[in-house]
Each structure stands twice: as structure tokens, then as C-alpha cells.
Design a protein around this motif. Structure first.
Motif, PDB file in Angstrom:
ATOM      1  N   LEU A  33       0.731  -1.177  -0.024  1.00 35.52           N
ATOM      2  CA  LEU A  33       0.115  -0.055   0.026  1.00 35.52           C
ATOM      3  C   LEU A  33       0.958   1.077  -0.086  1.00 35.52           C
ATOM      4  O   LEU A  33       1.846   1.309   0.791  1.00 35.52           O
ATOM      5  N   LEU A  34       0.714   1.957  -0.919  1.00 38.91           N
ATOM      6  CA  LEU A  34       1.529   3.263  -1.164  1.00 38.91           C
ATOM      7  C   LEU A  34       0.768   4.463  -0.933  1.00 38.91           C
ATOM      8  O   LEU A  34      -0.145   5.056  -1.730  1.00 38.91           O
ATOM      9  N   PRO A  35       0.900   4.963   0.217  1.00 37.91           N
ATOM     10  CA  PRO A  35       0.252   6.316   0.626  1.00 37.91           C
ATOM     11  C   PRO A  35       0.987   7.330  -0.035  1.00 37.91           C
ATOM     12  O   PRO A  35       2.116   7.781   0.202  1.00 37.91           O
ATOM     13  N   ASN A  36       0.209   8.142  -1.143  1.00 36.03           N
ATOM     14  CA  ASN A  36       1.145   9.225  -1.859  1.00 36.03           C
ATOM     15  C   ASN A  36       0.999  10.207  -1.446  1.00 36.03           C
ATOM     16  O   ASN A  36       1.552  11.347  -1.998  1.00 36.03           O
ATOM     17  N   GLN A  37       0.808  10.701  -0.072  1.00 29.27           N
ATOM     18  CA  GLN A  37       0.901  11.728   0.458  1.00 29.27           C
ATOM     19  C   GLN A  37       2.003  11.925   1.552  1.00 29.27           C
ATOM     20  O   GLN A  37       2.146  12.726   2.212  1.00 29.27           O
ATOM     21  N   GLY A  38       2.589  10.914   1.713  1.00 25.33           N
ATOM     22  CA  GLY A  38       3.792  10.591   2.724  1.00 25.33           C
ATOM     23  C   GLY A  38       3.974   9.478   3.158  1.00 25.33           C
ATOM     24  O   GLY A  38       2.823   8.798   3.704  1.00 25.33           O
ATOM     25  N   PHE A  72      -0.120  -4.440  -5.562  1.00 25.80           N
ATOM     26  CA  PHE A  72      -0.005  -2.879  -5.356  1.00 25.80           C
ATOM     27  C   PHE A  72      -1.009  -1.876  -5.399  1.00 25.80           C
ATOM     28  O   PHE A  72      -1.965  -2.084  -6.292  1.00 25.80           O
ATOM     29  N   THR A  73      -1.382  -1.178  -4.304  1.00 26.32           N
ATOM     30  CA  THR A  73      -2.293  -0.139  -4.248  1.00 26.32           C
ATOM     31  C   THR A  73      -1.836   1.190  -3.797  1.00 26.32           C
ATOM     32  O   THR A  73      -1.215   1.053  -2.970  1.00 26.32           O
ATOM     33  N   GLU A  74      -2.182   2.083  -4.642  1.00 26.60           N
ATOM     34  CA  GLU A  74      -1.813   3.408  -4.211  1.00 26.60           C
ATOM     35  C   GLU A  74      -2.957   4.321  -3.514  1.00 26.60           C
ATOM     36  O   GLU A  74      -4.098   4.052  -3.907  1.00 26.60           O
ATOM     37  N   LEU A  75      -2.781   4.759  -2.454  1.00 27.50           N
ATOM     38  CA  LEU A  75      -3.740   5.513  -1.585  1.00 27.50           C
ATOM     39  C   LEU A  75      -3.585   7.067  -1.927  1.00 27.50           C
ATOM     40  O   LEU A  75      -2.495   7.395  -1.486  1.00 27.50           O
ATOM     41  N   ASP A  76      -4.424   7.691  -1.615  1.00 26.54           N
ATOM     42  CA  ASP A  76      -4.473   9.154  -1.743  1.00 26.54           C
ATOM     43  C   ASP A  76      -4.605   9.512  -0.221  1.00 26.54           C
ATOM     44  O   ASP A  76      -5.711   9.890   0.115  1.00 26.54           O
ATOM     45  N   PHE A  84      -5.330   5.098   5.710  1.00 28.66           N
ATOM     46  CA  PHE A  84      -4.265   4.030   5.315  1.00 28.66           C
ATOM     47  C   PHE A  84      -4.619   3.133   6.478  1.00 28.66           C
ATOM     48  O   PHE A  84      -4.226   1.725   5.826  1.00 28.66           O
ATOM     49  N   ALA A  85      -4.646   3.204   7.454  1.00 25.95           N
ATOM     50  CA  ALA A  85      -4.862   1.924   8.448  1.00 25.95           C
ATOM     51  C   ALA A  85      -6.043   1.100   8.118  1.00 25.95           C
ATOM     52  O   ALA A  85      -6.199  -0.219   8.057  1.00 25.95           O
ATOM     53  N   ASP A  86      -7.228   2.011   7.725  1.00 26.03           N
ATOM     54  CA  ASP A  86      -8.509   1.062   7.196  1.00 26.03           C
ATOM     55  C   ASP A  86      -8.086   0.518   5.894  1.00 26.03           C
ATOM     56  O   ASP A  86      -8.541  -0.725   5.985  1.00 26.03           O
ATOM     57  N   ALA A  88      -5.070  -0.929   5.233  1.00 23.87           N
ATOM     58  CA  ALA A  88      -4.412  -2.115   5.665  1.00 23.87           C
ATOM     59  C   ALA A  88      -5.237  -3.112   6.317  1.00 23.87           C
ATOM     60  O   ALA A  88      -5.017  -4.300   5.906  1.00 23.87           O
ATOM     61  N   LEU A  89      -6.267  -2.808   7.223  1.00 20.95           N
ATOM     62  CA  LEU A  89      -6.938  -3.714   7.694  1.00 20.95           C
ATOM     63  C   LEU A  89      -7.815  -4.396   6.729  1.00 20.95           C
ATOM     64  O   LEU A  89      -8.050  -5.655   7.160  1.00 20.95           O
ATOM     65  N   ALA A  90      -8.324  -3.656   5.722  1.00 27.27           N
ATOM     66  CA  ALA A  90      -9.418  -4.315   4.777  1.00 27.27           C
ATOM     67  C   ALA A  90      -8.167  -5.374   3.959  1.00 27.27           C
ATOM     68  O   ALA A  90      -9.066  -6.359   3.772  1.00 27.27           O
ATOM     69  N   VAL A  91      -7.206  -5.155   3.835  1.00 30.42           N
ATOM     70  CA  VAL A  91      -6.236  -6.263   3.165  1.00 30.42           C
ATOM     71  C   VAL A  91      -6.087  -7.417   4.121  1.00 30.42           C
ATOM     72  O   VAL A  91      -6.305  -8.715   3.762  1.00 30.42           O
ATOM     73  N   LEU A  92      -5.819  -7.076   5.271  1.00 30.39           N
ATOM     74  CA  LEU A  92      -5.710  -8.104   6.284  1.00 30.39           C
ATOM     75  C   LEU A  92      -7.119  -9.092   6.418  1.00 30.39           C
ATOM     76  O   LEU A  92      -7.229 -10.223   6.245  1.00 30.39           O
TER      77      LEU A  92
END
Length: 105
Positions: A33-38, A72-76, A84-86, A88-92
Motif C-alpha cells: 500500500l503506497l500512501p501518496n501523501q507521505g 500494489f495499491t496507491e492510496l490518496d 491508510f489504517a483502514d 491495511a485492515l481491509a487487506v488483512l
């Protein structure tokens, strides 16, 4: 504000390449998961190592390197945001639901 030295664009690109190389060796499923804001608190606007150009180089290289078998998923969002936490939990949760990850009582 004092700017500390961080990784430049070339170093961040190399980091993305090395991450992909290692992740592709995994015997288990991998979902990046790539958070594109940092990805660090210090890289937020106003942070001591905020460098949008170097981070953009990292994100660009991640897009090129994170190929099959890596999901691979890019997140805004920023890595420290609830979104981001949500995600990651959805993947799990998905891995638990499909049996990829077992939860023994």
C-alpha cells in the motif's frame, strides 16, 4: 526551520527497487500500500525532511517496480491517516476471509 538531510530522488528510487527485489522473493502473498501523501511524519509539508520531488521519484519508481507477484495499491492519503489504517485492515480482513491468513482461537 532547519532542513535535515534525507534521501534524494536517486536514493529513493534505489530504495523502491530494493524493496521490490526483496518482496518478489517472498513465498507468501505481498500487497504493498503506497500512501501518496507521505510515508513518514517528517515528510509532511513543513516537516524537516519534506522533499516533494524526491518523494515523487520514489512513488514513480514504486509504480514501475511493484509488479507481479506483488499486489500494489496507491492510496490518496498519508501513512499516518486513518484511511491508510483502514486500507491495511481491509487487506488483512480479506486475507483472513480467503484463508490466506489463519486466525486460531
Amino acid at each position: 526551520l532547519v532542513k535535515c538531510s534525507g534521501y534524494n530522488g536517486d536514493e529513493r528510487r534505489e530504495t523502491a527497487r530494493e524493496m521490490a527485489r526483496r518482496l518478489k522473493q517472498s513465498d507468501a502473498p505481498v500487497h504493498v500500500l503506497l500512501p501518496n501523501q507521505g510515508i513518514e511524519e517528517w515528510d509532511r509539508p513543513g516537516g524537516a525532511a519534506h522533499d516533494p520531488e524526491a518523494f515523487a521519484a520514489f512513488c514513480d519508481e514504486m509504480h514501475m517496480q511493484m509488479t507481479a507477484p506483488i499486489l500494489f495499491t496507491e492510496l490518496d492519503c498519508h501513512i499516518n491517516d486513518q484511511a491508510f489504517a483502514d486500507a491495511a485492515l481491509a487487506v488483512l480482513d480479506g486475507w483472513i476471509a480467503d484463508g490466506t491468513v489463519r486466525v486460531d482461537a
